[in-house]
Design a protein around this motif. Structure first.
Motif, PDB file in Angstrom:
ATOM      1  N   TYR A   7      -4.429  29.377 -37.553  1.00 53.14           N
ATOM      2  CA  TYR A   7      -5.310  28.216 -37.455  1.00 53.14           C
ATOM      3  C   TYR A   7      -6.334  28.442 -36.348  1.00 53.14           C
ATOM      4  O   TYR A   7      -6.014  28.999 -35.312  1.00 53.14           O
ATOM      5  CB  TYR A   7      -4.523  26.967 -37.053  1.00 53.14           C
ATOM      6  N   PHE A   9      -8.797  25.897 -34.190  1.00 52.17           N
ATOM      7  CA  PHE A   9      -8.933  24.451 -34.027  1.00 52.17           C
ATOM      8  C   PHE A   9     -10.144  24.051 -33.204  1.00 52.17           C
ATOM      9  O   PHE A   9     -10.639  24.819 -32.388  1.00 52.17           O
ATOM     10  CB  PHE A   9      -7.715  23.897 -33.289  1.00 52.17           C
ATOM     11  N   ALA A  10     -10.549  22.816 -33.367  1.00 46.92           N
ATOM     12  CA  ALA A  10     -11.536  22.189 -32.469  1.00 46.92           C
ATOM     13  C   ALA A  10     -10.862  21.027 -31.769  1.00 46.92           C
ATOM     14  O   ALA A  10      -9.916  20.443 -32.282  1.00 46.92           O
ATOM     15  CB  ALA A  10     -12.726  21.693 -33.271  1.00 46.92           C
ATOM     16  N   LEU A  11     -11.377  20.671 -30.585  1.00 45.58           N
ATOM     17  CA  LEU A  11     -10.705  19.668 -29.758  1.00 45.58           C
ATOM     18  C   LEU A  11     -11.353  18.301 -29.843  1.00 45.58           C
ATOM     19  O   LEU A  11     -12.549  18.187 -29.996  1.00 45.58           O
ATOM     20  CB  LEU A  11     -10.780  20.095 -28.289  1.00 45.58           C
ATOM     21  N   CYS A  12     -10.554  17.284 -29.736  1.00 41.65           N
ATOM     22  CA  CYS A  12     -11.078  15.957 -29.457  1.00 41.65           C
ATOM     23  C   CYS A  12     -10.128  15.274 -28.481  1.00 41.65           C
ATOM     24  O   CYS A  12      -8.957  15.623 -28.425  1.00 41.65           O
ATOM     25  CB  CYS A  12     -11.235  15.120 -30.723  1.00 41.65           C
ATOM     26  N   LEU A  13     -10.664  14.370 -27.683  1.00 44.88           N
ATOM     27  CA  LEU A  13      -9.890  13.762 -26.615  1.00 44.88           C
ATOM     28  C   LEU A  13      -9.425  12.371 -26.983  1.00 44.88           C
ATOM     29  O   LEU A  13     -10.136  11.616 -27.612  1.00 44.88           O
ATOM     30  CB  LEU A  13     -10.737  13.668 -25.341  1.00 44.88           C
ATOM     31  N   LEU A  14      -8.235  12.053 -26.551  1.00 39.52           N
ATOM     32  CA  LEU A  14      -7.692  10.723 -26.764  1.00 39.52           C
ATOM     33  C   LEU A  14      -6.685  10.451 -25.664  1.00 39.52           C
ATOM     34  O   LEU A  14      -5.963  11.348 -25.274  1.00 39.52           O
ATOM     35  CB  LEU A  14      -7.007  10.627 -28.127  1.00 39.52           C
ATOM     36  N   VAL A  15      -6.646   9.238 -25.180  1.00 45.39           N
ATOM     37  CA  VAL A  15      -5.711   8.901 -24.116  1.00 45.39           C
ATOM     38  C   VAL A  15      -4.333   8.696 -24.720  1.00 45.39           C
ATOM     39  O   VAL A  15      -4.162   7.989 -25.685  1.00 45.39           O
ATOM     40  CB  VAL A  15      -6.138   7.616 -23.390  1.00 45.39           C
ATOM     41  N   ILE A  16      -3.380   9.359 -24.119  1.00 44.01           N
ATOM     42  CA  ILE A  16      -1.995   9.222 -24.563  1.00 44.01           C
ATOM     43  C   ILE A  16      -1.225   8.504 -23.460  1.00 44.01           C
ATOM     44  O   ILE A  16      -1.332   8.869 -22.305  1.00 44.01           O
ATOM     45  CB  ILE A  16      -1.348  10.597 -24.807  1.00 44.01           C
TER      46      ILE A  16
ATOM     47  N   TYR B  47       3.918  20.028 -36.258  1.00 48.62           N
ATOM     48  CA  TYR B  47       4.128  19.418 -37.573  1.00 48.62           C
ATOM     49  C   TYR B  47       2.818  19.438 -38.360  1.00 48.62           C
ATOM     50  O   TYR B  47       1.739  19.250 -37.778  1.00 48.62           O
ATOM     51  CB  TYR B  47       4.590  17.973 -37.429  1.00 48.62           C
ATOM     52  N   ALA B  48       2.911  19.641 -39.671  1.00 47.11           N
ATOM     53  CA  ALA B  48       1.710  19.630 -40.517  1.00 47.11           C
ATOM     54  C   ALA B  48       2.062  19.078 -41.895  1.00 47.11           C
ATOM     55  O   ALA B  48       3.174  19.290 -42.403  1.00 47.11           O
ATOM     56  CB  ALA B  48       1.145  21.035 -40.642  1.00 47.11           C
ATOM     57  N   PHE B  63      -1.457  16.773 -33.098  1.00 45.88           N
ATOM     58  CA  PHE B  63      -0.499  17.059 -32.027  1.00 45.88           C
ATOM     59  C   PHE B  63      -1.170  16.977 -30.658  1.00 45.88           C
ATOM     60  O   PHE B  63      -2.394  16.948 -30.561  1.00 45.88           O
ATOM     61  CB  PHE B  63       0.151  18.434 -32.229  1.00 45.88           C
ATOM     62  N   ASN B  64      -0.330  16.927 -29.638  1.00 43.42           N
ATOM     63  CA  ASN B  64      -0.818  16.778 -28.264  1.00 43.42           C
ATOM     64  C   ASN B  64      -0.784  18.110 -27.526  1.00 43.42           C
ATOM     65  O   ASN B  64       0.067  18.956 -27.797  1.00 43.42           O
ATOM     66  CB  ASN B  64       0.071  15.807 -27.479  1.00 43.42           C
ATOM     67  N   VAL B  86      -4.463  16.006 -24.264  1.00 43.93           N
ATOM     68  CA  VAL B  86      -5.489  15.835 -25.290  1.00 43.93           C
ATOM     69  C   VAL B  86      -4.801  15.779 -26.642  1.00 43.93           C
ATOM     70  O   VAL B  86      -3.721  16.344 -26.832  1.00 43.93           O
ATOM     71  CB  VAL B  86      -6.533  16.966 -25.274  1.00 43.93           C
ATOM     72  N   PHE B  87      -5.435  15.085 -27.534  1.00 47.94           N
ATOM     73  CA  PHE B  87      -4.874  14.861 -28.861  1.00 47.94           C
ATOM     74  C   PHE B  87      -5.711  15.646 -29.867  1.00 47.94           C
ATOM     75  O   PHE B  87      -6.933  15.474 -29.921  1.00 47.94           O
ATOM     76  CB  PHE B  87      -4.929  13.365 -29.155  1.00 47.94           C
ATOM     77  N   LEU B  88      -5.057  16.509 -30.616  1.00 50.63           N
ATOM     78  CA  LEU B  88      -5.788  17.331 -31.583  1.00 50.63           C
ATOM     79  C   LEU B  88      -5.532  16.832 -32.998  1.00 50.63           C
ATOM     80  O   LEU B  88      -4.383  16.574 -33.374  1.00 50.63           O
ATOM     81  CB  LEU B  88      -5.356  18.795 -31.491  1.00 50.63           C
ATOM     82  N   ASP B  89      -6.600  16.703 -33.748  1.00 47.70           N
ATOM     83  CA  ASP B  89      -6.526  16.294 -35.158  1.00 47.70           C
ATOM     84  C   ASP B  89      -7.159  17.423 -35.964  1.00 47.70           C
ATOM     85  O   ASP B  89      -8.364  17.668 -35.861  1.00 47.70           O
ATOM     86  CB  ASP B  89      -7.289  14.970 -35.328  1.00 47.70           C
ATOM     87  N   VAL B  90      -6.356  18.111 -36.737  1.00 41.82           N
ATOM     88  CA  VAL B  90      -6.817  19.329 -37.404  1.00 41.82           C
ATOM     89  C   VAL B  90      -6.756  19.153 -38.919  1.00 41.82           C
ATOM     90  O   VAL B  90      -5.756  18.650 -39.447  1.00 41.82           O
ATOM     91  CB  VAL B  90      -5.919  20.525 -37.004  1.00 41.82           C
TER      92      VAL B  90
END
Lengths: 546, 98
Positions: A7, A9-16, B47-48, B63-64, B86-90
């Motif tokens: 894979y 991937f590209a990143l995006c930010l979100l508060v956890i 997980y996917a 995933f984080n 950071v939260f990744l959405d792939v």
């Protein structure tokens, strides 16, 4: 069918955000004075009792008081440890292996097929033979400087290995990403049996295998399926029925306590107390912590040590446990407490004296006796006699644990308000509002007055809150107004008050630690320590505000 | 993130579950492998959701990534304003080669 994927991937930010809950009887310990987080990957204890910590910043040794960094391979994380008599075998993140022996580190210079992936587990077979599991390239057998690799092509179900566990003679259990591998060594060949979800595992990713003490059962911890068992006799795997389904994430380690209990730690920060009942059903009680919990270890004194992503967590759950009194009783109403040799806990709630069996899970209180005055002190003697001091009605005792009789032959105790009762061997010491009575126990319950210690004889105060006999048979008295008084065996008094090196004049309690230091809790000066061996003066322990 | 110095985030691994991706269907799988972010590589299980339809494989995963795990420092001046994870959405689509 298995597939390999790559894979990008590209990143995006979100508060956890994360929720955390309190859990009792733990203490977080940092490895350095700056409280900088250090990830602990593995824990091991050696035969002497030292605890060794493999971290992202190398190897540390803990002697019960301080953590000392030990020079190994600079800049490489320690990921696995195995203690064997006086040696420590060390596995590193880059696959290298080393030996710490006689306070000296040596990196193994091995020949053959060498590991290049992170070492996840090491198991010493005997002498110079040991096995090293890796995360990604299988198992390595090291024998007299020669290294040999075993992987999927050798019959293992996967090359990602997590733990190695001895099972029975010539048999090893290996936790892998594709179930459990039971490896049986038959002369120069290996027979490998795979156990997967098809055989009863709740998940194929098996993170940890830990044998139960004195049994053929093994605890199995998985990535998302929780707990399973493997029996080396029947060679069967099963997932036990559980009171509540597994919901605490990836199991990182299991610490079996006895045949019915284990502690489990998880990646999501849960420390889980697992218990097996008579029917083989599991029940869980989970405590949440903010850290990731990686490894568990029990030291010689019963403390549990937990490796985390920021340091080490000391868990006193096996050492201290809370006893919740059934309603309507409250601990805040208890005026005196003592434990006898039969693990019966004696509790006084003002005039009422109760007994509670520590073997009773319900913690029921049974009323034993009702006094005319509030009970202020309880003392359980080795021979079974229970002494009760009252406020204004003197000293009482019981030989049969049912009826109490008043001590009437010691005149100063008649109508006395008792502040403390203590003793050693055939001596009994009773502190009241008029000093301390030193008595000899002639027969069970029968006392003879030897001497009265008070302000006029040299204690500095008539009000003694605590009498304590130390390991050298000195008598220590915590006084109101005169600090701490020591009565040595030759009858000499030594006083430490605010004019003689003691911070404060009011001490409430005295105890001795394993090194012979005497500790005193004070009214307003915290906890003070007296170095018993070197005779140093009282020093304040600023971390302990009592 | 120092994206000029570390322009790529990569994950190389394998699917743990025994699924047949030649058969149409929806599968929830775990991919085990090495995730490299900011030049730091960690073993991760991710997980996917995999959907196979007429030879086309769609993969969706969320995933984080904890910044501290990958040695990513948050400048002190914005410490309170940035998340520590950071939260990744792939989303990926794999098609057969012609």
């Amino acid at each position: 069918m298995r597939h390999h994927l790559v894979y990008i991937f590209a990143l995006c930010l979100l508060v956890i955000t994360r929720a955390s809950a309190q859990a009792p009887f733990t203490r977080d310990i940092w490895l350095n004075d700056a409280n900088t987080p250090v990830k602990i990957n593995c824990l091991e204890k050696d035969g002497t009792g030292f605890i060794w910590l493999g971290t992202d910043e190398g190897l540390y040794k803990y002697n019960g008081r301080i953590f000392t960094p030990v020079a190994t391979i600079a800049g490489v994380s320690v990921t696995a440890l195995a203690a064997d008599s006086n040696r420590l075998i060390i596995g590193f993140e880059d696959g290298r292996l080393g030996l710490f022996e006689n306070e000296h580190f040596t990196e193994y210079r091995l020949k053959g097929s060498l590991p290049v992936e992170s070492i996840s587990s090491i198991r010493v077979i005997k002498g110079n033979t040991f096995l090293a599991a890796t995360v990604g390239s299988g198992l390595y057998a090291v024998c007299n400087g020669l290294c040999r690799q075993y992987n999927v092509s050798s019959g293992l179900s996967d090359d990602y290995l997590y733990t190695l566990a001895a099972c029975k003679a010539n048999t090893l259990l290996v936790a892998t990403d594709q179930g459990i591998n039971e490896v049986f060594k038959d002369r120069d060949t290996f027979r490998i049996t795979h156990y997967t979800t098809a055989n009863g595992l709740p998940d194929n990713i098996v993170r940890v295998i830990r044998p139960m003490k004195n049994k053929s059962l093994n605890w199995i911890g998985t990535h998302q399926g929780g707990i399973a068992f493997y029996c080396s006799k029947s060679r069967k795997v099963w997932t036990p029925f559980a009171e509540n389904s597994w919901q605490w994430g990836q199991v990182n380690d299991i610490l079996p306590i006895d045949t019915t209990r284990a502690w489990i730690c998880t990646e999501e920060g849960y420390l889980v107390d697992a218990r097996i009942d008579n029917q083989g059903q599991l029940s869980y009680r989970a405590h949440k912590y903010p850290q990731k919990l990686y490894r568990l270890l029990m030291d010689k004194t019963g403390n549990i040590w937990c490796a985390t992503n920021s340091g080490v967590k000391q868990v006193l759950a096996e050492y201290i446990s809370d006893i919740r009194l059934p309603a309507p009783y409250q601990l805040s109403d208890i005026t005196a407490i003592a434990c006898d040799n039969d693990t019966e806990l004696w509790l006084a709630e003002k005039e009422r004296l109760y007994k509670l069996s520590l073997r009773d899970d319900q913690h029921r209180l049974n009323l034993v006796y009702k006094f005319k005055a509030p009970v202020t002190q309880l003392y359980c003697q080795q021979d079974g006699v229970v002494w009760a001091g009252t406020f204004g009605d003197g000293l009482w005792y019981s030989k049969d644990h049912r009826r109490f009789e008043k001590v009437t032959n010691i005149q100063p105790l008649n109508g006395e308000s008792i502040l403390d009762v203590g003793g050693k061997a055939d001596k009994l010491w009773v502190a009241g509002l008029n000093g301390v009575e030193e008595m000899k126990i002639e027969t069970p319950g029968r006392l003879k007055l030897m001497k009265v210690h008070n302000k006029s004889t040299g204690t500095g105060s008539d009000y003694i809150y605590k009498i304590f006999t130390d390991s050298r048979d000195n008598i220590w008295m915590a006084t109101d107004g005169a600090g701490v008084c020591r009565l040595s065996k030759n009858g000499q008094y030594t006083l430490w008050d605010s004019t003689a090196g003691m911070a404060g004049n009011v001490a409430y309690n005295i105890a001795e630690d394993a090194e012979g230091n005497i500790w005193a809790s004070t009214f307003d000066k915290g906890l003070l320590m007296y170095d018993g061996r070197r005779g140093r003066n009282w020093i304040c322990r600023p971390a302990c505000k009592v | 993130m120092e994206s000029a110095r570390y322009p790529e985030i990569t994950f190389a691994g394998k699917i743990i579950e025994d699924v047949d991706l030649r058969t149409d269907g929806k599968y929830t799988v775990r991919a085990k492998g090495k995730l490299t972010v900011h030049g730091v590589t960690l073993d991760r299980i991710i997980y996917a959701d995999v959907t196979v339809k007429k030879g086309i494989i769609d993969i969706a995963s969320k995933f984080n990534v904890a910044l501290s795990d990958h040695d990513i420092k948050i400048p002190r001046i914005v410490n309170d304003k940035l998340a520590t994870e950071v939260f990744l959405d792939v989303k990926l689509t794999l098609e057969p080669r012609n």
